[in-house]
Scaffold this active site. Structure first.
Site, mmCIF file in Angstrom:
data_model
loop_
_atom_site.group_PDB
_atom_site.id
_atom_site.type_symbol
_atom_site.label_atom_id
_atom_site.label_comp_id
_atom_site.label_asym_id
_atom_site.label_seq_id
_atom_site.Cartn_x
_atom_site.Cartn_y
_atom_site.Cartn_z
ATOM 1 N N ASN A 119 -3.518 9.021 4.511
ATOM 2 C CA ASN A 119 -2.414 8.081 5.285
ATOM 3 C C ASN A 119 -2.405 8.230 6.651
ATOM 4 O OD1 ASN A 119 -1.269 7.167 2.595
ATOM 5 N ND2 ASN A 119 -0.441 9.320 2.333
ATOM 6 N N HIS A 164 -5.951 -5.791 -2.861
ATOM 7 C CA HIS A 164 -7.151 -6.144 -1.698
ATOM 8 C C HIS A 164 -7.267 -7.513 -1.267
ATOM 9 C CE1 HIS A 164 -8.643 -1.607 -1.588
ATOM 10 N NE2 HIS A 164 -7.474 -1.811 -1.226
ATOM 11 N N HIS A 219 0.529 4.506 -2.604
ATOM 12 C CA HIS A 219 0.506 5.902 -2.051
ATOM 13 C C HIS A 219 1.566 6.818 -2.518
ATOM 14 C CE1 HIS A 219 -3.143 5.369 0.790
ATOM 15 N NE2 HIS A 219 -3.246 4.446 -0.401
ATOM 16 N N ASP A 220 2.907 6.020 -2.523
ATOM 17 C CA ASP A 220 3.866 6.873 -3.271
ATOM 18 C C ASP A 220 3.820 7.437 -4.628
ATOM 19 O OD1 ASP A 220 6.494 8.118 -2.658
ATOM 20 O OD2 ASP A 220 7.529 6.365 -3.539
ATOM 21 N N GLY A 233 4.574 10.865 -8.600
ATOM 22 C CA GLY A 233 5.414 9.480 -8.972
ATOM 23 C C GLY A 233 6.276 8.868 -7.869
ATOM 24 N N ARG A 279 0.984 -1.202 0.064
ATOM 25 C CA ARG A 279 0.023 0.161 0.065
ATOM 26 C C ARG A 279 0.958 1.437 -0.020
ATOM 27 N NH1 ARG A 279 -3.643 2.679 4.238
ATOM 28 N NH2 ARG A 279 -5.244 3.742 3.001
ATOM 29 N N THR A 328 -9.045 -15.941 2.279
ATOM 30 C CA THR A 328 -7.786 -16.237 2.560
ATOM 31 C C THR A 328 -6.933 -14.961 2.933
ATOM 32 O OG1 THR A 328 -7.333 -15.731 0.011
ATOM 33 C CG2 THR A 328 -7.626 -18.150 0.873
ATOM 34 N N ASP A 382 8.611 8.500 -6.067
ATOM 35 C CA ASP A 382 9.793 9.432 -5.573
ATOM 36 C C ASP A 382 9.937 9.159 -3.998
ATOM 37 O OD1 ASP A 382 7.667 10.640 -4.428
ATOM 38 O OD2 ASP A 382 8.241 12.714 -5.492
HETATM 39 C C1 HEM Z 1 -8.890 1.529 -6.050
HETATM 40 C C2 HEM Z 1 -8.930 2.273 -5.210
HETATM 41 C C3 HEM Z 1 -8.346 2.109 -3.677
HETATM 42 C C4 HEM Z 1 -9.158 2.460 -2.623
HETATM 43 C C5 HEM Z 1 -10.419 3.349 -2.722
HETATM 44 C C6 HEM Z 1 -8.374 1.791 -1.524
HETATM 45 C C7 HEM Z 1 -8.773 2.005 -0.024
HETATM 46 C C8 HEM Z 1 -8.164 1.442 0.948
HETATM 47 C C9 HEM Z 1 -8.445 1.751 2.197
HETATM 48 C C10 HEM Z 1 -9.548 2.509 2.708
HETATM 49 C C11 HEM Z 1 -7.767 0.627 2.991
HETATM 50 C C12 HEM Z 1 -7.599 0.673 4.734
HETATM 51 C C13 HEM Z 1 -6.813 1.365 5.177
HETATM 52 C C14 HEM Z 1 -7.083 1.626 6.686
HETATM 53 O O1 HEM Z 1 -7.764 0.849 7.408
HETATM 54 O O2 HEM Z 1 -6.146 2.170 7.516
HETATM 55 C C15 HEM Z 1 -6.908 0.067 2.079
HETATM 56 C C16 HEM Z 1 -5.908 -0.810 2.600
HETATM 57 C C17 HEM Z 1 -5.093 -1.515 1.617
HETATM 58 N N1 HEM Z 1 -4.922 -1.096 0.337
HETATM 59 FE FE1 HEM Z 1 -6.105 0.162 -0.700
HETATM 60 N N2 HEM Z 1 -7.283 0.985 -2.066
HETATM 61 C C18 HEM Z 1 -7.372 1.303 -3.422
HETATM 62 C C19 HEM Z 1 -6.284 0.604 -4.224
HETATM 63 C C20 HEM Z 1 -5.325 0.061 -3.764
HETATM 64 C C21 HEM Z 1 -4.207 -0.295 -4.720
HETATM 65 C C22 HEM Z 1 -4.034 -0.151 -6.008
HETATM 66 C C23 HEM Z 1 -3.207 -0.830 -4.013
HETATM 67 C C24 HEM Z 1 -1.803 -1.588 -4.352
HETATM 68 C C25 HEM Z 1 -1.518 -1.933 -5.382
HETATM 69 C C26 HEM Z 1 -3.878 -0.986 -2.694
HETATM 70 C C27 HEM Z 1 -3.502 -1.876 -1.463
HETATM 71 C C28 HEM Z 1 -3.924 -2.051 -0.300
HETATM 72 C C29 HEM Z 1 -3.421 -2.777 0.579
HETATM 73 C C30 HEM Z 1 -2.341 -3.899 0.545
HETATM 74 C C31 HEM Z 1 -4.128 -2.389 1.859
HETATM 75 C C32 HEM Z 1 -4.126 -3.246 3.203
HETATM 76 C C33 HEM Z 1 -2.945 -2.423 4.146
HETATM 77 C C34 HEM Z 1 -2.515 -3.020 5.394
HETATM 78 O O3 HEM Z 1 -3.208 -4.035 5.928
HETATM 79 O O4 HEM Z 1 -1.708 -2.432 6.096
HETATM 80 N N3 HEM Z 1 -5.075 -0.536 -2.534
HETATM 81 N N4 HEM Z 1 -7.131 0.672 0.859
#
Ligand code: HEM
Length: 318
Positions: free
Chosen positions: A94, A193, A69-70, A75, A65, A241, A77
């Protein structure tokens, strides 16, 4: 007239040469970028990530994640890694959410001990992301390298560029489109996700108010995410899973078990339904598209004119 034309020709030729030289400053990334200057880099990152994921499997998700976000903010960076009140860490998407920075610090320290002032924090994050994904069962790929670190953070861009969990499909397609990523890239990248955890506050409205949700699943999530309070209680993003990088995210979507409103938007009668179904039955296709989209996202460049360096400490400019 002839002298005039010659002078213009010379000026144009000079401009072309300068443009080429300018381009070289942010030359194409290459997997071999540090082959001579830091031959132990890949081993150091792999070992550190293996230890971190063994300690806590969720770390693979948290680092992945961070990379997203970076890259979406000026870009890839390393701008997300900078500390401070105007940091990206303090931006809405963040704050009290992005995690894993200590793992990047530990890797950076060991890399500095092995090859001083050579490897960017942005590249360390890209490599750590690849290894985290692979260590929890996902594919591996060779990571193009040669990024440089920004000297500043971009908090307002972080607030503007990162999608929220209430986003519609149209918004998701637009926000990824703004980064030069296609709807297909967006759907493949969302497969991230399949690992990680979310706080209750980000999926509460979905599990209490939405109708395109599996009833058993909603009840299960309500158990630890009350109507009020418990904002930071955690639930797995993938109900089946939780800690394995696989295509279960898409199987969940087909069964209306997406955790975020934004997740379920990818399978709700819209343009991505067909692709979600394909990924849900064809893990090979998901892996291939995920890798291609990760490389594309990893190629996002800082805006021209951004001051860059090889940061010595990922938390502050040199
Ligand atoms: C498509 C739009 C996306 C939205 C709206 C979104 C939103 C979120 C939100 C709200 C969380 C939970 C954060 C928290 O509870 O503190 C999350 C977690 C996460 N997101 Fe996304 N996300 C998106 C796309 C992505 C993308 C593109 C990636 C990576 C390529 C990604 C990887 C992750 C991962 C791995 C987690 C779990 C992080 C953890 O357990 O610490 N997400 N995301």
């Amino acid at each position: 007239m002839a002298a005039f034309t010659t002078r213009w020709t010379t000026l144009i030729a000079l401009a072309v040469v300068l443009a080429i030289l300018g381009g070289a400053a942010e030359a194409q990334l290459s997997p071999n970028f540090y082959a001579k200057s830091c031959p132990n880099l890949a081993t150091i990152v792999r070992q550190r990530m293996a230890a971190a994921v063994q300690r806590e499997p969720r770390m693979a998700a948290s680092i992945l994640r961070l990379f997203f976000h970076d890259c979406f903010v000026n870009g890839c960076d390393g701008s997300l890694l900078l500390d401070g009140t105007n940091s990206e860490k303090a931006a809405g998407p963040n704050a009290n959410s992005a995690r894993g920075f200590e793992v990047i610090d530990a890797i950076k320290m060991q890399v500095e001990a092995s090859c001083r002032a050579t490897v960017s924090c942005a590249d360390i994050l890209a490599l750590a992301t690849r290894d985290g994904v692979n260590l929890v069962g996902g594919p591996t790929w060779s990571v193009p390298l040669g990024r440089r670190d920004s000297r500043a953070a971009f908090q307002s861009l972080a607030n503007a560029n990162l999608p929220g969990p209430g986003s519609s499909l149209a918004t998701l397609i637009r926000m990824f489109g703004n980064q030069g990523l296609s709807a297909r890239d967006m759907t493949a990248l969302s497969g991230a996700h399949t690992i990680g955890r979310s706080q209750c506050q980000f999926f509460r409205s979905r599990i209490y108010t939405e109708t395109n949700i599996n009833g058993t699943f909603a009840t299960r999530r309500q158990q630890t995410c009350p109507r009020s309070g418990g904002d930071t209680n955690l639930a797995p993003l993938d109900v089946t899973t939780a800690d394995a990088f696989d295509n279960a995210y898409y199987k969940n979507l087909v069964q209306q078990r997406g955790l975020f409103h934004s997740d379920q938007e990818l399978f709700n009668g819209g343009s991505q339904d067909t692709l979600v179904r394909q990924y849900s039955t064809n893990p090979g296709q998901f892996n291939a598209d995920f890798i291609a989209a990760m490389i594309k996202m990893g190629n996002l460049k800082p805006a021209t004119g951004t001051a860059t360096e090889i940061r010595l400490n990922c938390r502050k400019p040199n």
